[in-house]
Design an enzyme around this catalytic site. Structure first.
Site, PDB file in Angstrom:
ATOM      1  N   CYS A  20      14.954  20.401  29.134  1.00  0.00           N
ATOM      2  CA  CYS A  20      13.821  20.891  28.330  1.00  0.00           C
ATOM      3  C   CYS A  20      14.303  21.267  27.098  1.00  0.00           C
ATOM      4  O   CYS A  20      15.609  21.106  26.682  1.00  0.00           O
ATOM      5  CB  CYS A  20      13.131  21.866  29.111  1.00  0.00           C
ATOM      6  SG  CYS A  20      13.951  23.287  29.604  1.00  0.00           S
ATOM      7  N   ARG A  30      11.340  25.672  31.933  1.00  0.00           N
ATOM      8  CA  ARG A  30      10.992  24.487  32.714  1.00  0.00           C
ATOM      9  C   ARG A  30      12.411  23.934  33.586  1.00  0.00           C
ATOM     10  O   ARG A  30      12.261  23.745  34.673  1.00  0.00           O
ATOM     11  CB  ARG A  30      10.560  23.544  32.080  1.00  0.00           C
ATOM     12  CG  ARG A  30       9.134  23.853  31.595  1.00  0.00           C
ATOM     13  CD  ARG A  30       8.666  23.056  30.630  1.00  0.00           C
ATOM     14  NE  ARG A  30       9.303  23.065  29.016  1.00  0.00           N
ATOM     15  CZ  ARG A  30       9.155  22.489  27.820  1.00  0.00           C
ATOM     16  NH1 ARG A  30       8.230  21.280  27.970  1.00  0.00           N
ATOM     17  NH2 ARG A  30       9.697  22.516  26.692  1.00  0.00           N
ATOM     18  N   ASP A  33       5.146  23.312  27.693  1.00  0.00           N
ATOM     19  CA  ASP A  33       5.883  24.272  27.257  1.00  0.00           C
ATOM     20  C   ASP A  33       5.320  25.675  27.758  1.00  0.00           C
ATOM     21  O   ASP A  33       4.401  25.978  26.987  1.00  0.00           O
ATOM     22  CB  ASP A  33       6.340  24.201  26.087  1.00  0.00           C
ATOM     23  CG  ASP A  33       7.320  25.291  25.707  1.00  0.00           C
ATOM     24  OD1 ASP A  33       7.665  26.225  26.281  1.00  0.00           O
ATOM     25  OD2 ASP A  33       8.027  25.094  24.478  1.00  0.00           O
TER      26      ASP A  33
HETATM   27  P1  4NP Z   1      11.722  25.795  27.893  1.00  0.00           P
HETATM   28  O1  4NP Z   1      10.967  26.797  27.075  1.00  0.00           O
HETATM   29  O2  4NP Z   1      12.259  24.634  26.927  1.00  0.00           O
HETATM   30  O3  4NP Z   1      10.865  25.443  29.051  1.00  0.00           O
HETATM   31  O4  4NP Z   1      13.072  26.308  28.330  1.00  0.00           O
HETATM   32  C1  4NP Z   1      11.160  27.270  25.810  1.00  0.00           C
HETATM   33  C2  4NP Z   1      12.041  28.320  25.491  1.00  0.00           C
HETATM   34  C3  4NP Z   1      12.377  29.022  24.413  1.00  0.00           C
HETATM   35  C4  4NP Z   1      11.873  28.150  23.383  1.00  0.00           C
HETATM   36  C5  4NP Z   1      11.210  27.103  23.767  1.00  0.00           C
HETATM   37  C6  4NP Z   1      10.754  26.548  24.617  1.00  0.00           C
HETATM   38  N1  4NP Z   1      12.157  28.929  22.201  1.00  0.00           N
HETATM   39  O5  4NP Z   1      11.569  28.363  21.178  1.00  0.00           O
HETATM   40  O6  4NP Z   1      13.109  29.821  22.191  1.00  0.00           O
END
Ligand code: 4NP
Length: 151
Positions: free
Chosen positions: A9, A15, A122
């Site tokens: 991800c 995720r 997300d």
């Molecule tokens: P992930 O969610 O891609 O599902 O781990 C996110 C976690 C952190 C960030 C963006 C999406 N961030 O911008 O820090």
């Protein structure tokens, strides 16, 4: 040799850690190995997001031992299948591929599910999104595990 699966991800804290833990819980440990990574490098070395840890524990999936790492080009060599959560992950990962064989390893995880959604949303800015995300990933991982366990 075990099939090696990488879940990807953006942050590798919400995720894909759940996808790693959920798939690992459904497969024979001898035949399938699972890891996860993020295309962004904001959280390297961190534990998964506490909201992912909590929803996992609710369903008996413990992801507390996982630590965030960034996706890199060696991952195309180290893994047989690379499941991404959304289209932007797909773009970010395939942009690093060096040939068609590497591109062919990359799949949207929800393409495994016969459902309306193509992307695992997300949940980072949505406290209520984690339950939904868990079930989307769980459904896909059941199908993936059935295929992999059958090899
Ligand atoms: P992930 O969610 O891609 O599902 O781990 C996110 C976690 C952190 C960030 C963006 C999406 N961030 O911008 O820090």
């Amino acid at each position: 040799m075990a099939t090696r699966v990488l879940m990807v991800c953006l942050g590798n804290i919400c995720r894909s850690p759940l996808a790693e833990g959920i798939l690992q819980s459904k497969v024979d440990i001898e035949s399938v190995s699972v890891d996860s990574a993020g295309t962004g490098g904001y959280h390297i070395g961190s534990k998964p997001d506490s909201r992912s840890i909590a929803v996992g524990l609710k369903y008996n999936i413990d992801i507390t031992h996982q630590r965030c790492r960034k996706f890199n080009t060696q991952d195309f060599k180290d893994f047989d299948l690379i499941y991404v959560m959304d289209y932007s992950n797909y773009e970010n990962v395939t942009a690093l591929a060096q040939n068609e064989e590497e591109i062919a390893k990359v799949k949207l995880i929800l393409d495994e599910v016969d459902a309306g959604l193509n992307e695992v949303p997300d949940p980072y800015y949505d406290d209520n999104g984690f339950e939904h995300v868990f079930h989307l990933i769980d459904e896909a991982c059941t199908i993936i595990a059935n295929k992999l366990n059958a090899y």
